[in-house]
Design an enzyme around this catalytic site. Sequence first.
Site, PDB file in Angstrom:
ATOM      1  N   SER A  90      15.323   7.619  -0.568  1.00  0.00           N
ATOM      2  CA  SER A  90      15.365   6.932   0.729  1.00  0.00           C
ATOM      3  C   SER A  90      16.402   5.813   0.702  1.00  0.00           C
ATOM      4  O   SER A  90      17.095   5.576   1.695  1.00  0.00           O
ATOM      5  CB  SER A  90      13.995   6.340   1.063  1.00  0.00           C
ATOM      6  OG  SER A  90      13.040   7.354   1.164  1.00  0.00           O
ATOM      7  N   LYS A 144       8.571  -5.624   0.377  1.00  0.00           N
ATOM      8  CA  LYS A 144       9.757  -4.817   0.041  1.00  0.00           C
ATOM      9  C   LYS A 144      10.759  -4.785   1.197  1.00  0.00           C
ATOM     10  O   LYS A 144      11.804  -4.154   1.084  1.00  0.00           O
ATOM     11  CB  LYS A 144       9.318  -3.379  -0.271  1.00  0.00           C
ATOM     12  CG  LYS A 144       9.346  -3.046  -1.768  1.00  0.00           C
ATOM     13  CD  LYS A 144       8.984  -1.589  -1.979  1.00  0.00           C
ATOM     14  CE  LYS A 144       9.801  -0.913  -3.044  1.00  0.00           C
ATOM     15  NZ  LYS A 144       9.471   0.540  -3.115  1.00  0.00           N
ATOM     16  N   ARG A 152      11.997  13.910  -9.653  1.00  0.00           N
ATOM     17  CA  ARG A 152      13.317  14.450  -9.359  1.00  0.00           C
ATOM     18  C   ARG A 152      14.082  14.746 -10.638  1.00  0.00           C
ATOM     19  O   ARG A 152      14.706  15.771 -10.789  1.00  0.00           O
ATOM     20  CB  ARG A 152      14.125  13.448  -8.506  1.00  0.00           C
ATOM     21  CG  ARG A 152      13.601  13.303  -7.114  1.00  0.00           C
ATOM     22  CD  ARG A 152      14.189  12.113  -6.440  1.00  0.00           C
ATOM     23  NE  ARG A 152      13.841  10.897  -7.157  1.00  0.00           N
ATOM     24  CZ  ARG A 152      14.077   9.675  -6.715  1.00  0.00           C
ATOM     25  NH1 ARG A 152      14.711   9.504  -5.580  1.00  0.00           N
ATOM     26  NH2 ARG A 152      13.705   8.621  -7.414  1.00  0.00           N
ATOM     27  N   HIS A 159      10.950  14.455   0.062  1.00  0.00           N
ATOM     28  CA  HIS A 159       9.513  14.238   0.297  1.00  0.00           C
ATOM     29  C   HIS A 159       8.888  15.472   0.954  1.00  0.00           C
ATOM     30  O   HIS A 159       7.778  15.877   0.615  1.00  0.00           O
ATOM     31  CB  HIS A 159       9.295  13.044   1.243  1.00  0.00           C
ATOM     32  CG  HIS A 159       9.691  11.713   0.683  1.00  0.00           C
ATOM     33  ND1 HIS A 159      10.538  10.860   1.351  1.00  0.00           N
ATOM     34  CD2 HIS A 159       9.354  11.082  -0.459  1.00  0.00           C
ATOM     35  CE1 HIS A 159      10.695   9.761   0.642  1.00  0.00           C
ATOM     36  NE2 HIS A 159       9.987   9.864  -0.465  1.00  0.00           N
TER      37      HIS A 159
HETATM   38  O1  PNS Z   1       7.764   5.653  -2.674  1.00  0.00           O
HETATM   39  P1  PNS Z   1       7.517   4.674  -3.782  1.00  0.00           P
HETATM   40  O2  PNS Z   1       7.998   3.314  -3.344  1.00  0.00           O
HETATM   41  O3  PNS Z   1       8.091   5.115  -5.076  1.00  0.00           O
HETATM   42  O4  PNS Z   1       5.921   4.572  -3.945  1.00  0.00           O
HETATM   43  C1  PNS Z   1       5.353   3.727  -4.916  1.00  0.00           C
HETATM   44  C2  PNS Z   1       3.842   3.553  -4.681  1.00  0.00           C
HETATM   45  C3  PNS Z   1       3.574   3.077  -3.281  1.00  0.00           C
HETATM   46  C4  PNS Z   1       3.154   4.887  -4.908  1.00  0.00           C
HETATM   47  C5  PNS Z   1       3.328   2.534  -5.740  1.00  0.00           C
HETATM   48  O5  PNS Z   1       4.108   1.391  -5.692  1.00  0.00           O
HETATM   49  C6  PNS Z   1       1.867   2.167  -5.534  1.00  0.00           C
HETATM   50  O6  PNS Z   1       0.985   2.965  -5.785  1.00  0.00           O
HETATM   51  N1  PNS Z   1       1.629   0.926  -5.084  1.00  0.00           N
HETATM   52  C7  PNS Z   1       0.306   0.445  -4.833  1.00  0.00           C
HETATM   53  C8  PNS Z   1      -0.050  -0.669  -5.802  1.00  0.00           C
HETATM   54  C9  PNS Z   1      -0.733  -0.114  -7.024  1.00  0.00           C
HETATM   55  O7  PNS Z   1      -1.710   0.609  -6.950  1.00  0.00           O
HETATM   56  N2  PNS Z   1      -0.200  -0.482  -8.202  1.00  0.00           N
HETATM   57  C10 PNS Z   1      -0.773  -0.069  -9.465  1.00  0.00           C
HETATM   58  C11 PNS Z   1      -0.237   1.251  -9.898  1.00  0.00           C
HETATM   59  S1  PNS Z   1       0.884   0.985 -11.160  1.00  0.00           S
END
Ligand code: PNS
Length: 159
Positions: free
Chosen positions: A128, A41, A90, A17
């Site tokens: 993570s 989660k 990645r 990150h």
């Molecule tokens: O670190 P992560 O868990 O891969 O992050 C994922 C994240 C938080 C970026 C994604 O789950 C997100 O944007 N969640 C918010 C809900 C949302 O907007 N969903 C619609 C997009 S598909």
Amino acid sequence: MKTAIYPGSFDPITNGHIDVISRALAIFDRVVVGVIHNPSKAPLFELNERMAMIQELFVHEPRLSVNTFNGLLIDFAKEQNVFNIIRGLRAVSDFDYEFQMAITNRHLSPQLDTIFLMTDVTYSYLSSSLVKQVAKYGGDVSTFVPLLVESHLKDKLNE
Ligand code: PNS
């Protein structure tokens, strides 16, 4: 001022990150790290702990701020008046999910762009979840996370 949001769970922040944040800061004037409040989660670290670790690591970087969001990322981006989203890639395996998210977000908010930054190959295997797993069983995570995070992991897993 060109600003981008770097959203994620950051449970906890890893060197991967940090690599993405550094790359984003080289392109954008300001980066807002958006830490999702995702109790469903069941994160290891509380929201305030995840945010505090990022804040502490970037305490000398005034161009970076840490914020939280709940619900849709596009609503958070609108609220912040930011139209650039950063995501790290990645490996090819990340692409399907990231592509789906980027297209969904653009469908919901057409002016929104997702910019993918490739992490250094050193971090291509890092996540993570794996860091938490290794730390849980007493493995050495010192090359995966900064010292600060390593010590928070130790404290948390000893609680
Ligand atoms: O670190 P992560 O868990 O891969 O992050 C994922 C994240 C938080 C970026 C994604 O789950 C997100 O944007 N969640 C918010 C809900 C949302 O907007 N969903 C619609 C997009 S598909």
